[in-house]
Design an enzyme around this catalytic site. Structure first.
Site, PDB file in Angstrom:
ATOM      1  N   CYS A  70      -0.722   4.325   2.202  1.00 37.66           N
ATOM      2  CA  CYS A  70      -0.802   3.929   3.925  1.00 37.66           C
ATOM      3  C   CYS A  70       1.466   3.734   3.669  1.00 37.66           C
ATOM      4  O   CYS A  70       1.138   4.879   4.939  1.00 37.66           O
ATOM      5  CB  CYS A  70      -0.605   2.155   4.147  1.00 37.66           C
ATOM      6  N   ASP A  71       2.331   3.871   2.878  1.00 35.85           N
ATOM      7  CA  ASP A  71       3.384   4.112   3.778  1.00 35.85           C
ATOM      8  C   ASP A  71       4.605   4.840   2.381  1.00 35.85           C
ATOM      9  O   ASP A  71       5.532   4.586   3.116  1.00 35.85           O
ATOM     10  CB  ASP A  71       4.013   1.996   3.322  1.00 35.85           C
TER      11      ASP A  71
ATOM     12  N   CYS B 218       0.928  -1.250   0.283  1.00 36.45           N
ATOM     13  CA  CYS B 218      -0.135   0.022  -0.270  1.00 36.45           C
ATOM     14  C   CYS B 218       1.217   1.287   0.000  1.00 36.45           C
ATOM     15  O   CYS B 218       1.114   1.543   0.798  1.00 36.45           O
ATOM     16  CB  CYS B 218      -0.756   0.009   1.348  1.00 36.45           C
TER      17      CYS B 218
END
Length: 326
Positions: A145-146, A142
């Site tokens: 997300c990261d 992701c």
């Protein structure tokens, strides 16, 4: 006599299947509406966030928080509001008529006036031992997300579809270099996305190559590079990388509703526009099982809220009819 028929059925107004942000948020709202919801956690209580380390994009927290901790807090809040949390797995769901019937791995039968499906989706992985060893420590599925953690660093994106190209373009906002590795000699992604990717000065594409191994160190665990395999010649080559993003798609957990609910062409559960209502009245879908676009914890939570409110309205509209029938 089968295990499922050996026990009396449990009747509930709202049965929530799944225990990520969507399921727990639905539980909070349904419990506050005095609907006495039951939430069946499934095989991975907490969902994908239980394998996510630092979470920086969930509203309300100034500093990074741990995904498993966030899920523990959501579960505790749902329980405090009055939700019954059941550690079990739904193995069969009959949506052919209301009330709906769910059978679980333990043999318990649940009869539900409404069902909120929040079973989520799972990122597809390559199933390499080294990939699994560094998941959450340099290997991610992701970018949204990261990606923030890779400012000024070099990253690899594995894949060739829309997901891979979109992730790579997103990562150019942070990384100093983004290398896209694809096992074929052309992308499957939309042409406009390909044009943006090829035009970006930070991007390099490696064709006809597959991820063979993720290299790294253990103290503390972090990725240092990858070994790529040329799918034409079989030759191995090593490249430096600070992070590896596996972008070969997601698989929504729809096994329970195959042939019962209308699905999108992508395989995700179809819901009515601006709603969580599925093709079966009284069945609502929230979170990543229905969301093939955003797939974020906060959007899943929002959909869980919507599903609970819609379930409440659905039941309220039918209560006078039930009283009249009596």
């Amino acid at each position: 006599m089968s295990a499922s028929s050996a026990r009396p059925a449990n009747h509930v107004k709202v049965l929530i299947i799944g225990s990520g942000p969507a399921g727990y948020t639905a539980a909070v709202y349904a419990a506050r509406a005095m609907l006495e919801p039951v939430l069946i956690q499934g095989i991975q209580p907490g969902g994908q966030l239980t394998i996510t380390t630092d979470v920086e994009n969930y509203p309300g927290f100034a500093g990074p928080i741990q995904g498993p901790w966030l899920m523990e807090q959501m579960q505790a809040q749902a329980e405090k509001m009055g939700t019954r949390i059941v550690n079990d797995l739904v193995t069969r769901l009959d949506l052919s008529s209301r009330p709906f019937r769910a059978e679980t791995d333990s043999g318990t039968v649940w009869i539900a006036e409404t069902v909120i499906l929040a079973t989520g989706a799972q990122a597809r992985w390559l199933d390499l031992d080294s990939e699994q060893a560094y998941r959450g420590h340099g290997v991610s599925a992701c970018a949204t997300c990261d990606g923030f953690f890779y400012r000024g660093k070099e990253v690899m994106v594995i894949g060739g579809g829309n997901t891979a190209v979109e992730e790579a373009l997103f990562l150019t906002n942070f990384a100093s270099k983004v290398t896209v590795v694809h096992r074929r000699d052309s992308f499957r992604a939309e042409k406009i996305l390909q044009e943006r990717l090829f035009a970006h000065p930070k991007v390099e594409v490696v064709w006809n190559a597959a991820l063979h191994e993720v290299k790294g160190e253990q103290e503390p665990p972090h990725v240092t590079g990858v070994v790529l395999k040329d799918v034409v010649t079989g030759a191995l080559s090593e490249r430096r990388a600070d992070g590896v993003f596996i972008a070969i798609g997601h698989a929504p957990a729809t096994d329970l509703v195959q042939g019962q609910l209308t699905l999108k062409p992508s395989g995700y559960v179809w819901t009515a526009p601006h709603s969580t209502q599925t093709s079966v009245e009284g069945v609502f879908a929230a979170g990543d099982v229905a969301d093939d676009i955003f797939r974020q914890a906060v959007t899943a939570a929002g959909m869980g809220c919507m599903a609970a409110l819609e379930a409440e309205r659905f039941l309220a509209a039918r209560e006078p009819l039930a009283q009249a029938a009596e």
